[in-house]
Structures are given as structure tokens and as C-alpha cells.
Enzyme design. Structure first.
Site, PDB file in Angstrom:
ATOM      1  N   GLU A   6       1.472 -13.777   7.533  1.00 34.80           N
ATOM      2  CA  GLU A   6       1.215 -12.365   7.251  1.00 34.80           C
ATOM      3  C   GLU A   6       0.858 -11.600   8.522  1.00 34.80           C
ATOM      4  O   GLU A   6       1.301 -10.464   8.725  1.00 34.80           O
ATOM      5  CB  GLU A   6       0.089 -12.221   6.217  1.00 34.80           C
ATOM      6  CG  GLU A   6       0.463 -12.648   4.813  1.00 34.80           C
ATOM      7  CD  GLU A   6       1.548 -11.776   4.194  1.00 34.80           C
ATOM      8  OE1 GLU A   6       1.736 -10.628   4.642  1.00 34.80           O
ATOM      9  OE2 GLU A   6       2.208 -12.243   3.253  1.00 34.80           O
ATOM     10  N   ASP A  47       2.577  -3.042   0.501  1.00 39.26           N
ATOM     11  CA  ASP A  47       3.015  -2.823   1.883  1.00 39.26           C
ATOM     12  C   ASP A  47       4.105  -1.758   1.871  1.00 39.26           C
ATOM     13  O   ASP A  47       4.334  -1.093   0.855  1.00 39.26           O
ATOM     14  CB  ASP A  47       3.507  -4.135   2.502  1.00 39.26           C
ATOM     15  CG  ASP A  47       4.801  -4.633   1.876  1.00 39.26           C
ATOM     16  OD1 ASP A  47       5.217  -4.101   0.823  1.00 39.26           O
ATOM     17  OD2 ASP A  47       5.406  -5.572   2.430  1.00 39.26           O
ATOM     18  N   TYR A  80      -4.454  -5.261   2.604  1.00 40.48           N
ATOM     19  CA  TYR A  80      -3.142  -5.817   2.275  1.00 40.48           C
ATOM     20  C   TYR A  80      -3.116  -7.328   2.511  1.00 40.48           C
ATOM     21  O   TYR A  80      -2.719  -8.106   1.634  1.00 40.48           O
ATOM     22  CB  TYR A  80      -2.047  -5.147   3.106  1.00 40.48           C
ATOM     23  CG  TYR A  80      -0.790  -5.982   3.180  1.00 40.48           C
ATOM     24  CD1 TYR A  80       0.081  -6.056   2.101  1.00 40.48           C
ATOM     25  CD2 TYR A  80      -0.513  -6.756   4.312  1.00 40.48           C
ATOM     26  CE1 TYR A  80       1.209  -6.861   2.146  1.00 40.48           C
ATOM     27  CE2 TYR A  80       0.606  -7.569   4.362  1.00 40.48           C
ATOM     28  CZ  TYR A  80       1.466  -7.616   3.276  1.00 40.48           C
ATOM     29  OH  TYR A  80       2.566  -8.419   3.312  1.00 40.48           O
TER      30      TYR A  80
END
Length: 269
Positions: free
Chosen positions: A34, A135, A117
Site C-alpha cells: 500500500e 482511494d 486509507y
């Protein structure tokens, strides 16, 4: 929206890209992926991810590494604060959590360099916590589904889409649902040329029904900075023997005396 959840999950299971971080529930590896993909496309990020994991296979290895070693593996990705934050967060996990990755959204969010997020992605994918991930891809999907003209880059827009994402979230399989939403935005619901004929949830899409897909998402209009004109300050035009004088003090004039331009204006950008 039960049908929506089932349809998009089934589509993802059949059409989702096979990527190493999707084939594991290891929060460390999901975290690394990520962070790498925050400012990097998947095609480029894949090689960096594999190289990084080979060098630092777990959080203990990352925490034990020197900053120079971490930076060497990150070289070429840019945004080096991401690597520094990874390193610091790894040390925190080792010292405060005995090397075990924190297992809740709230605890994950406290780690250096992790925002809402990323925390939601790790919590939902690795631990099954029902947290929606929003996102850029998901913003686009949601704004078209609901034909919402609320700017995605404003506070009210972020709250609105967070709420919509929560309403759609599959509570029983939040990780798979979140990845399916992101994948739909990446592969089908693209920014300029969405492939609506292949979209599994086109029947739910209000923007598609009105032929307005490319008008969404909406962003707030940027206010352009206007040029303004300002006269020379009066004190600069008062001269005494080659000097500007104000309140009894003298200031040397420049070679081109501004007093000869008293009525002209200068631009401030």
C-alpha cells in the site's frame, strides 16, 4: 445493495489481477504494498515490492535495518519520506507491539506515515474489519454510480463518499469488497475512457444511464491568482540630494530614480 456486493465480488474473483500482496493476509506485506503504490503505478511498483520483501521479509528485519539500507531499496521510487516512515513504524511495532502488527484500524492509524486509507485497507484485508477504503479509483466509481456532483477534494465530498462506501461495504467480506472496488476503478471505470460495456455493475450506475460518465468525479474549481496593480509608495518619491527621505531618514536611490515614475504602477504577482 446485496446484489451489488455479490456481483462485484464475483467479477473481481474472476477478473482481478494476480498480485503477490493479494495472495496473502500478512498485514506487513499488505502494508508495504500500500505504501509503495501510493505514488507508483502497479506495473512499476511490483518490482520494487518484490525487491523490498526479499531484503526485508518481515517487520523485524525492517526494524533492524539501517536507514541507509532502507533508502537503498527505495531508490528510484521517490517520495523518500514514505521509506523513512516505514522504517520508523516498523521500529514502533517491534518496541510497542512485540513485533506483532497491530490488529485494529485505530491502532494501525497511530503508526507513522499511515493515514485513514492505508489503515482501512490493512484492517479490512488482513483482519476482516469492516472499514471502507476510498482511494482515487473508488471516488471515481462512487461518483459515477450515484452521479454525485459533490467535489471529491473538499471536506463535505470526502464525508459524503465515505458514507456511500460504508453503505455499499460487504460486512462479511470487507477486504475482498474493497479490493474489488479499487480494481473496478483501475480496470473498467477508468478516468477518461471507462469501459462501461464490460462493467459488471453498470445497471446500478446513474451516470452511465444518463451518458455522463466522463463528467465525474467533480473537483472544486481552482481560484486563479489575479494580478493586481499597486502604485509606488509615496515615500519613495520624496528626494533629498539623491536620497529618498521618510520620517527624517535617508535611503539611497537606485540608479533609475523611481521619482520619475510617480504616476506609473508596478505588478505584484
Amino acid at each position: 445493495m446485496t446484489n451489488f456486493q455479490t456481483i462485484i465480488r464475483t467479477w473481481y474473483q474472476k477478473n482481478g489481477r494476480h498480485l503477490p500482496w493479494r495472495e496473502t493476509s500478512d498485514p506487513y506485506k499488505i502494508w508495504i504494498s500500500e505504501i509503495i503504490l501510493q505514488q507508483t503505478q502497479v506495473k512499476q511498483g511490483l518490482n520494487y515490492y518484490q525487491r523490498f520483501i526479499r531484503k526485508f521479509p518481515d517487520v523485524q528485519a525492517l526494524a533492524n535495518a539501517s536507514e541507509n539500507q532502507v533508502m537503498q531499496q527505495w531508490q528510484g521510487l521517490g517520495y523518500y519520506s514514505r521509506a523513512r516512515n516505514l522504517h520508523l513504524a516498523a521500529k514502533t511495532i517491534v518496541t510497542e507491539y512485540n513485533g506483532l502488527f497491530p490488529q485494529t484500524y485505530k491502532k494501525i492509524l497511530k503508526l507513522k506515515g499511515i493515514g485513514t486509507y492505508t489503515a482501512a485497507a490493512i484492517a479490512s484485508i488482513a483482519f476482516g474489519e469492516p472499514r471502507p477504503v476510498v482511494d482515487g479509483n473508488v471516488y471515481r466509481v462512487l461518483s459515477r454510480l450515484f452521479m454525485a456532483d459533490i467535489p471529491i477534494d473538499r471536506t463535505e465530498g470526502k464525508k459524503y463518499f465515505e458514507k456511500k462506501a460504508s453503505e455499499l461495504l460487504d460486512q462479511k467480506s470487507p477486504g475482498t469488497h474493497n479490493q474489488a472496488m479499487m480494481e473496478l476503478g483501475a480496470l473498467i471505470c477508468r478516468p477518461a475512457s471507462p469501459i462501461c460495456r464490460e462493467c459488471p455493475v453498470s445497471a446500478f450506475c446513474k451516470a452511465a444511464a444518463h451518458g455522463k460518465q466522463t463528467l465525474f468525479p467533480v473537483r472544486s474549481k481552482k481560484i486563479s491568482r489575479k494580478k493586481r496593480m499597486a502604485p509606488f509608495p509615496d515615500y519613495l518619491t520624496k528626494r533629498t540630494n539623491g536620497c529618498s527621505k521618510k520620517d527624517g531618514k535617508r535611503y539611497m536611490e537606485r540608479p533609475l530614480s523611481v521619482s520619475t515614475h510617480r504616476n506609473k504602477k508596478i505588478q505584484f504577482i
